[in-house]
Design a protein around this motif. Structure first.
Motif, PDB file in Angstrom:
ATOM      1  N   CYS A 115      -2.862   9.890   3.188  1.00 32.03           N
ATOM      2  CA  CYS A 115      -2.953   9.946   1.719  1.00 32.03           C
ATOM      3  C   CYS A 115      -3.047  11.417   1.303  1.00 32.03           C
ATOM      4  O   CYS A 115      -3.995  11.835   0.640  1.00 32.03           O
ATOM      5  CB  CYS A 115      -4.127   9.129   1.190  1.00 32.03           C
ATOM      6  N   LEU A 131     -10.660  11.316  -6.250  1.00 33.51           N
ATOM      7  CA  LEU A 131     -11.362  10.424  -5.335  1.00 33.51           C
ATOM      8  C   LEU A 131     -12.770  10.184  -5.858  1.00 33.51           C
ATOM      9  O   LEU A 131     -13.545  11.126  -6.041  1.00 33.51           O
ATOM     10  CB  LEU A 131     -11.429  11.040  -3.935  1.00 33.51           C
ATOM     11  N   LEU A 191      -7.971   7.347  -6.345  1.00 36.12           N
ATOM     12  CA  LEU A 191      -8.639   6.205  -5.720  1.00 36.12           C
ATOM     13  C   LEU A 191     -10.072   6.137  -6.215  1.00 36.12           C
ATOM     14  O   LEU A 191     -10.837   7.105  -6.091  1.00 36.12           O
ATOM     15  CB  LEU A 191      -8.618   6.343  -4.195  1.00 36.12           C
ATOM     16  N   TRP A 208       1.036   2.450  -3.557  1.00 40.77           N
ATOM     17  CA  TRP A 208      -0.174   2.735  -4.324  1.00 40.77           C
ATOM     18  C   TRP A 208      -0.108   4.148  -4.914  1.00 40.77           C
ATOM     19  O   TRP A 208       0.147   5.108  -4.192  1.00 40.77           O
ATOM     20  CB  TRP A 208      -1.402   2.636  -3.443  1.00 40.77           C
ATOM     21  N   LEU A 255      -0.438   7.835  -2.887  1.00 41.76           N
ATOM     22  CA  LEU A 255      -1.739   7.672  -3.533  1.00 41.76           C
ATOM     23  C   LEU A 255      -2.259   9.000  -4.093  1.00 41.76           C
ATOM     24  O   LEU A 255      -2.418   9.976  -3.373  1.00 41.76           O
ATOM     25  CB  LEU A 255      -2.750   7.121  -2.529  1.00 41.76           C
ATOM     26  N   LEU A 287      -3.616  12.844  -2.453  1.00 38.16           N
ATOM     27  CA  LEU A 287      -4.812  12.450  -3.188  1.00 38.16           C
ATOM     28  C   LEU A 287      -5.376  13.624  -3.993  1.00 38.16           C
ATOM     29  O   LEU A 287      -5.685  14.676  -3.449  1.00 38.16           O
ATOM     30  CB  LEU A 287      -5.870  11.939  -2.206  1.00 38.16           C
ATOM     31  N   CYS A 306       0.812  -1.229   0.000  1.00 37.82           N
ATOM     32  CA  CYS A 306       0.000   0.000   0.000  1.00 37.82           C
ATOM     33  C   CYS A 306       0.838   1.269   0.000  1.00 37.82           C
ATOM     34  O   CYS A 306       0.385   2.317  -0.463  1.00 37.82           O
ATOM     35  CB  CYS A 306      -0.980  -0.008   1.173  1.00 37.82           C
ATOM     36  N   GLU A 334      -2.307   4.878  -8.283  1.00 30.56           N
ATOM     37  CA  GLU A 334      -3.653   4.973  -8.845  1.00 30.56           C
ATOM     38  C   GLU A 334      -4.315   3.600  -8.686  1.00 30.56           C
ATOM     39  O   GLU A 334      -3.840   2.617  -9.261  1.00 30.56           O
ATOM     40  CB  GLU A 334      -3.612   5.383 -10.320  1.00 30.56           C
ATOM     41  N   ILE A 335      -5.413   3.557  -7.932  1.00 29.86           N
ATOM     42  CA  ILE A 335      -6.059   2.287  -7.598  1.00 29.86           C
ATOM     43  C   ILE A 335      -7.548   2.376  -7.915  1.00 29.86           C
ATOM     44  O   ILE A 335      -8.211   3.364  -7.562  1.00 29.86           O
ATOM     45  CB  ILE A 335      -5.881   1.938  -6.109  1.00 29.86           C
ATOM     46  N   GLU A 336      -8.067   1.340  -8.591  1.00 33.64           N
ATOM     47  CA  GLU A 336      -9.494   1.239  -8.864  1.00 33.64           C
ATOM     48  C   GLU A 336      -9.978  -0.137  -8.440  1.00 33.64           C
ATOM     49  O   GLU A 336      -9.440  -1.158  -8.883  1.00 33.64           O
ATOM     50  CB  GLU A 336      -9.800   1.458 -10.347  1.00 33.64           C
TER      51      GLU A 336
END
Length: 463
Positions: free
Chosen positions: A198, A204, A175, A145, A172, A201, A142, A147-149
């Motif tokens: 985070c 979001l 997200l 991380w 991150l 970010l 983590c 770019e996470i989908e």
């Protein structure tokens, strides 16, 4: 080139005649990176980059293994194992390949998409265990991380259910959490997740209809914690108590970089109504707390029963909120808000520089009367003799209208289109009408506008 590389596999690289091998190593690596699938690598496709590089020659294989960025971006689709080598073990090979890619990616930031959509008839015992195992494995990385989908049942998101102090996402930037309904699952509380580390970010997007749904107060906290957001989607119960401790002490939620905001609100069931603002007042009060200096795109979707009488009281506040967006707002989508046609015109007049507008209302009969009417169409019809400042939305290029259809006439649509097709304007490009009752009954007229500079699309009935 492949055969040339293979012929010279054992040759000294300095004497190799293959052109690509005579380039600087940095340029070779860049070529590999550009050839790789974007934005996500296909982890189970051996014929696509970067895995195809491993089949060319030893030099290419060594270079691919040494380029961590090639293996740091990938997507996984669980539950579709017949597409993944038709392996009898189901999704197991995907998880095995994911471990390999994570190891090859070294310490490079990760861009990952995990998708799993089981059949509607599947019970929790029938759902695959591999998506949860994949997320558990991903959580071990983590701190990388970027770019996470995640699109999967809420029950598969259990690896995320942990205290904020245990969550660390220093890199991150994007997200997307879109849980699907699941049976007998522990709800993910996004408040803990959003309060973790985070700070970078900028994007979001959450839809927690299937999990623990946020209130507007909690949405405010999230926005206050992430002032660098550029794009944001929130799904919330229409509950806001600006005086509560949860809402914070700041008068405004200042978001200096937010350019795209999607807000979906639904019922406030489960809360004592005597202690709450009306949903209409809750929404407009929350919006009034937002300070959005560069907002370009706004989508608001009202997913609860509307009351125009209650909205009338809150309407001036909503118009005032829109007026604060006048200098920058170009794209506006309003879905199912309890607006009358006059109130809708007020909203559009508050943001005159819109280029794209989407107005969505029920396809069924509206008990309090339609919002999309001839009166709205007449307001949008440009009078070329009037001064430009008096025209409503003179820069409009795209208009989408969804309604039952009885409130509009073919005559007013034709007048609207004719005014927008003037040579000196050349503005409107697309008009899409989605109605239950057909309006353009004259096929000749519809063909005329479809062949002009304006693309006319009429959809009748439910999709």
């Amino acid at each position: 080139m492949i055969s040339r590389c293979q012929e010279n596999d054992n040759a000294h690289y300095g004497r190799n005649k293959c052109f690509i091998l005579r380039l600087p190593i940095e340029l070779q690596t860049q070529i590999f990176t550009e050839c790789a699938s974007r934005p996500y690598g296909q982890i189970m496709d051996a014929r696509a980059a970067p895995q195809v590089f491993l089949l060319v020659c030893k030099y290419w294989r060594d270079l691919a293994y040494a380029t961590s960025s090639l293996w740091s971006s990938f997507e996984l689709h669980f539950g579709t194992w017949p597409l993944n080598f038709e392996d009898p073990e189901g999704d197991a090979p995907i998880l095995s390949r994911m471990k390999l890619w994570l190891r090859r990616s070294g310490n490079y930031p990760l861009t990952v998409k995990l998708h799993y959509k089981p059949s509607m008839s599947a019970s929790r015992d029938e759902t695959s265990r591999f998506p949860t195992e994949a997320l558990t494995l991903l959580m071990q990385h983590c701190t990388r991380w970027r770019e996470i989908e995640l699109l999967m049942p809420n029950s598969c998101l259990t690896p995320l259910i942990r205290p904020a102090t245990e969550l660390d996402f220093p890199l991150l930037s994007s997200l997307i959490l879109n849980p699907l309904p699941s049976i007998h699952s522990e709800s993910l509380d996004f408040r803990n997740f959003s309060s973790s580390n985070c700070g970078r970010l900028t994007s979001l997007h959450t839809n927690f209809e299937a999990g623990r749904v946020l209130t507007l107060d909690e949405c405010g906290i999230i926005l206050a914690q992430h002032p660098n957001l550029i794009s944001c989607t929130l799904y919330a119960q229409c509950i806001f108590d600006g005086s509560s401790q949860a809402a914070g002490s700041a008068d405004k939620f200042i978001l200096p970089a937010l350019s795209e905001f999607h807000l979906m609100v639904h019922s406030n069931s489960g809360y004592a109504p005597e202690t709450l603002l009306s949903p209409e007042a809750a929404l407009t009060t929350f919006l009034g707390r937002l300070e959005l200096s560069v907002l370009n795109v706004l989508h608001i979707e009202w997913l609860l029963d509307g009351n125009r009488a209650l909205w009338t009281t809150s309407h001036p506040s909503f118009v005032s909120f829109l007026e604060t967006l006048e200098p920058t707002l170009e794209i506006l989508s309003l879905g199912y808000l309890p607006l009358s046609d006059e109130q809708l015109i007020d909203c559009l007049r508050a943001v005159p520089y819109l280029t794209s507008v989407e107005l969505l209302f029920s396809l069924g009969e509206e008990p309090e009367g339609p919002a999309i009417t001839d009166k709205l169409l007449r307001a949008l019809t440009l009078n070329t003799k009037s001064v430009k400042s008096a025209r409503l939305l003179p820069m409009l290029r795209s208009l989408t209208l969804q309604c039952q259809g009885d409130g509009c006439s073919e005559q007013e649509i034709v007048r609207f289109l004719a005014s927008r097709a003037e040579e000196e304007l050349q503005a409107l490009q697309v008009l899409k009408f989605h109605t239950q009752v057909p309006i353009l009954r004259n096929d000749t007229l519809q063909s005329r506008w479809s062949e002009s500079s304006i693309k006319l699309i009429e959809v009748c009935g439910k999709d």
